[in-house]
Enzyme design. Structure first.
Site, PDB file in Angstrom:
ATOM      1  N   CYS A  49       0.994  -2.031  -0.164  1.00 37.03           N
ATOM      2  CA  CYS A  49      -0.058   0.324   0.202  1.00 37.03           C
ATOM      3  C   CYS A  49       0.481   1.608  -0.046  1.00 37.03           C
ATOM      4  O   CYS A  49       1.798   0.916  -0.830  1.00 37.03           O
ATOM      5  CB  CYS A  49      -0.562   0.238   1.106  1.00 37.03           C
ATOM      6  N   HIS A  82      -3.923  -5.719   1.150  1.00 34.54           N
ATOM      7  CA  HIS A  82      -3.274  -5.988   2.608  1.00 34.54           C
ATOM      8  C   HIS A  82      -4.099  -7.502   1.772  1.00 34.54           C
ATOM      9  O   HIS A  82      -4.449  -8.217   1.941  1.00 34.54           O
ATOM     10  CB  HIS A  82      -4.079  -4.704   3.199  1.00 34.54           C
TER      11      HIS A  82
END
Length: 462
Positions: free
Chosen positions: A316, A404
């Site tokens: 991310c 994630h």
């Protein structure tokens, strides 16, 4: 029916005890759901509505055999260098200054929380409500504890961390600060995280409770667990020989996703990279630009690790940092330059659950995305989503992406770690893993076995 778990302070164990109760009553055949009006956390997940919610209520939803919903956590606060991002019903509303939010008019926010709670109460038999922080903070306008309890006349159980000392005084202090009606709905207390021989307590907790007309529901001994935490805890070291350094960014987010690494490698959250590290991870962050400058101060360490044959992974915000350029608020920042990427931050936040095939080993994976940036990559992709979208980048021993929770995918994790082990001269090995369901069962059985659950059933009205 409703039951509320409040605490005498932060980190006393409200979430884990709420989780245990969720699983216990679900196993009894009740239709149970969790609820927490407001959470302050950088550990968040994507709900079934593709909104953002805290990981603690996600775990509690799983404990109830329910799909996680933003109704279970309607207000989420995500602090960063610019203040606090206010997330309401899963969607980011605005950024506010921390002090302004703490003392501003909160009627609208309380109204949003209560609307969500009323919907849950209408549809389900039992709602287990978790409070936030300390239940008796008189300097803060409460929308998480007694305001919620009073609105639905919820019986309250107080949790106090006896490990730190002062547990009796914390319960007594809370009762002194509560108003008359608030005192009447507090039904009892639980001591948590006790170390040593519980018999030394004798009948002191029971006698103490009688002074305040409170039931003593028991003392839970300290134990280690592997459930995702909503708060960030960095003082831990993994089990294994493969050295994994996870950079402890100032605004690190979703640190819970590395728990499988702590079970299978010598993983650590670090500020400075070990010279003999095998894998360096730059994790997600709520403040990419601020934390990028922090990482740049350690670029020589990253370069040294790469020269020694280590691998580098960005997730991310960490993935964004690996690129050449990041455009934020109209200003262009130099990235670390390891990958040919350019990221542009936009106001719209991407929130979605994903199913994909990762391109390193061609295994199927699941995860989620939470980010503002849009990244253009000129590298080979890391993931192919089931909708045809590509994510991430691979370049030799350097890779990254927005997804994630990749490490919860057992087949990917096994191949990923053994791929690194083989390249770094270690023997391959099997994984030590458990499912979230299995750990919830273990934790719930342990906690329920140490409290007077029949008395708690009486409090609820069963």
């Amino acid at each position: 029916m409703v039951l509320m778990i409040q605490g005498t302070a932060s980190n006393v164990g409200k979430s884990i005890i709420s989780t245990a109760l969720c699983r216990y009553f679900t196993k009894k055949g009740l239709d149970v759901v969790p609820f927490k009006a407001q959470n302050i956390s950088l550990n968040s997940v994507v709900s079934k509505e593709e909104g953002e919610m805290a990981v603690a209520q996600y775990v509690q939803a799983v404990a109830c055999n329910k799909k996680p919903s933003v109704l279970m956590n309607p207000i989420l606060l995500k602090p960063d260098v610019e203040g606090v991002q206010l997330v309401v019903n899963g969607k980011p509303i605005k950024n506010v200054e921390s002090k302004k939010y703490m003392y501003s008019d909160k009627e609208w926010i309380l109204d949003q929380a209560l609307k969500a709670l009323y919907k849950l109460l209408e549809k389900h038999e039992l709602v287990i409500i978790e409070g936030s922080g300390s239940a008796a903070e008189i300097n803060i306008k409460d929308i998480s504890n007694m305001a919620i309890a009073k609105a639905v006349n919820a019986p309250v159980i107080l949790i106090s961390n006896i490990e730190m000392g002062g547990a009796f005084a914390q319960i007594a202090g809370a009762m002194v600060l509560f108003g008359k009606f608030e005192k009447s709905i507090v039904k009892g207390f639980i001591f948590n995280k006790f170390r040593g021989d519980k018999s030394v307590l004798g009948d002191s907790p029971k006698k103490f409770g009688e002074r305040f007309n409170l039931k003593y529901f028991g003392t839970v001994e300290y134990f280690k667990h592997y459930l995702p935490e909503e708060d960030l805890f960095f003082e831990k070291e993994g089990i294994g020989d493969l050295k994994v350094d996870i950079l402890k960014l100032p605004h690190i987010s979703n640190s819970f996703e590395f728990e499988p690494l702590f079970l299978n490698t010598n993983a650590k959250f670090v500020e400075n990279i070990r010279e003999d590290v095998d894998l360096v991870i730059i994790p997600g962050t709520k403040s990419t630009i601020f934390d990028l400058e922090w990482v740049k101060q350690r670029k020589d360490q990253i370069n040294g690790a790469l020269l020694n044959g280590a691998f580098l992974l960005g997730i991310c915000g960490g993935y964004q940092m690996l690129g050449k350029k990041i455009v934020y608020n109209g200003k262009c920042y130099e990235g670390l330059g390891y990958l040919n990427l350019k990221t542009i931050f936009l106001e719209t936040k991407i929130l979605r659950n994903i199913v994909a095939k990762e391109m390193l080993f061609n295994t199927d994976v699941e995860g989620f995305e939470i980010h503002h940036g849009r990244t253009i990559s000129h590298e080979s992709p890391f993931l192919l989503y089931d909708n045809g979208k590509l994510d991430g980048a691979i370049k030799g021993r350097i890779f990254g992406g927005y997804t994630h929770n990749l490490f919860k995918n057992k087949e990917f994790l096994k191949k990923f770690l053994n791929y690194i082990r083989k390249n770094r001269g270690y023997n391959t090995k099997d994984l030590s893993l458990f499912t979230l369901e299995e750990e919830i069962d273990r934790v719930s059985d342990y906690i329920i076995g140490q409290i007077d659950i029949k008395e708690i059933e009486n409090v609820i009205g069963l």
